[in-house]
Design an enzyme around this catalytic site. Structure first.
Site, PDB file in Angstrom:
ATOM      1  CD  GLU A  55      53.424 -35.812  32.184  1.00 27.23           C
ATOM      2  OE1 GLU A  55      52.745 -34.755  32.200  1.00 27.23           O
ATOM      3  OE2 GLU A  55      53.400 -36.628  33.128  1.00 27.23           O
ATOM      4  CG  ASP A  84      46.767 -42.743  30.025  1.00 30.39           C
ATOM      5  OD1 ASP A  84      45.776 -43.314  30.505  1.00 30.39           O
ATOM      6  OD2 ASP A  84      46.956 -41.526  30.147  1.00 30.39           O
ATOM      7  CG  ASN A 117      51.734 -31.533  33.623  1.00 31.38           C
ATOM      8  OD1 ASN A 117      50.668 -31.923  33.145  1.00 31.38           O
ATOM      9  ND2 ASN A 117      52.783 -32.327  33.744  1.00 31.38           N
ATOM     10  CG  HIS A 137      49.216 -34.694  31.773  1.00 32.01           C
ATOM     11  ND1 HIS A 137      49.965 -35.062  32.876  1.00 32.01           N
ATOM     12  CD2 HIS A 137      47.946 -35.122  32.068  1.00 32.01           C
ATOM     13  CE1 HIS A 137      49.212 -35.660  33.755  1.00 32.01           C
ATOM     14  NE2 HIS A 137      47.974 -35.710  33.307  1.00 32.01           N
TER      15      HIS A 137
END
Ligand code: F6R
EC number: 3.5.99.6
Length: 242
Positions: free
Chosen positions: A143, A67, A136, A138
């Site tokens: 996400e 990313d 979280n 990811h």
């Protein structure tokens, strides 16, 4: 999934590097998928140590990052291109031309995302994908609520992710809110996946990924569908596994 629990992050890095080097050593034209963030740092230094000891050879290794932030050029030290340059390209002695990061500065981001997918395919796919995990759940910047079959695309970062990543920016500086990330479908195409988790703040996410229901609310849980996943965690990150 195979799960290995280690005492500390040095051990996580050593075990991960050994396993990754073995897989890459068997590949004809090895391709490594690389993650940024704090988690894989001991893995990269352990891979470099293996090369220095003559136990691994990364001369022809190609690499694809997961990313990149939108709006940060590759020469900005906070960009993931710069991070990968320092932690992977330079440390492992790779040819910079063989190391790829999504282009977060492209005028046509959708075309750049499609081109990134094509580049991975033309390299005959990824032999081993290294992943960290967000608090979280990811992976990459997929996400919660990301499509489990998503491909490389533009995403909005979750507030929690921005808060977690604020440590890489000066106080008061804005953390970018958008990124380009490989999709969950892209990551699932890798032939092998090594998921790393270090620290108590990853315990809930790791439990969700390994033992929870497969759900877009914990994107890493999609890895339960992958046939070759190795999870390496320290005691703290593994503390909520049953
Ligand atoms: C990094 C990435 C993220 C990180 C995750 C964990 O390229 O895609 O999924 O792996 O946010 O970050 P750290 O390792 O800093 O806790």
């Amino acid at each position: 999934m195979e799960v290995i629990i280690c005492s500390d992050e040095q051990a996580v890095g050593r075990i991960a590097a050994d396993r990754i080097a073995k897989v890459l050593g068997r590949a004809k034209a090895p391709v490594l998928g690389v993650a940024t963030g704090s988690t894989p740092l001991t893995t990269y230094s352990s891979l470099a140590a293996l090369a220095a000891e003559g136990k691994a050879d990364f001369t022809d290794l190609r690499a694809f990052a997961l990313d990149e932030y939108i709006g940060l050029p590759a020469d900005d030290e906070r960009s993931y291109a710069a991070t990968i340059r320092h932690t992977v390209t330079e440390q492992l002695g790779l040819d910079p031309a063989n190391v790829h990061t999504p282009d977060g500065m492209a005028d046509d981001l959708d075309a750049a995302c499609a081109a990134y997918e094509t580049a991975i395919q033309e390299a005959d796919g990824v032999d081993v994908q290294i992943l960290g995990i967000g608090a979280n759940g990811h992976i990459g910047f997929n996400e919660p609520t990301s499509s489990l079959s998503s491909r490389t695309r533009v995403k909005t970062l979750a507030e929690r992710t921005k808060a977690d990543n604020a440590r890489f920016f000066e106080e008061g500086e804005k953390v970018p809110s958008h990124c380009v990330t490989q999709g969950l479908g892209t990551i699932m195409d890798a032939r092998n996946v090594v998921l790393l988790a270090i620290g108590a703040n990853k315990a809930d996410a790791l439990a969700g990924a390994v033992e929870g229901p497969v759900s877009a609310m914990c994107p890493a849980s999609v890895l339960q569908f992958h046939p070759h996943v190795l999870v390496i965690a320290d005691d703290a990150a593994a503390s909520k596994l049953t």
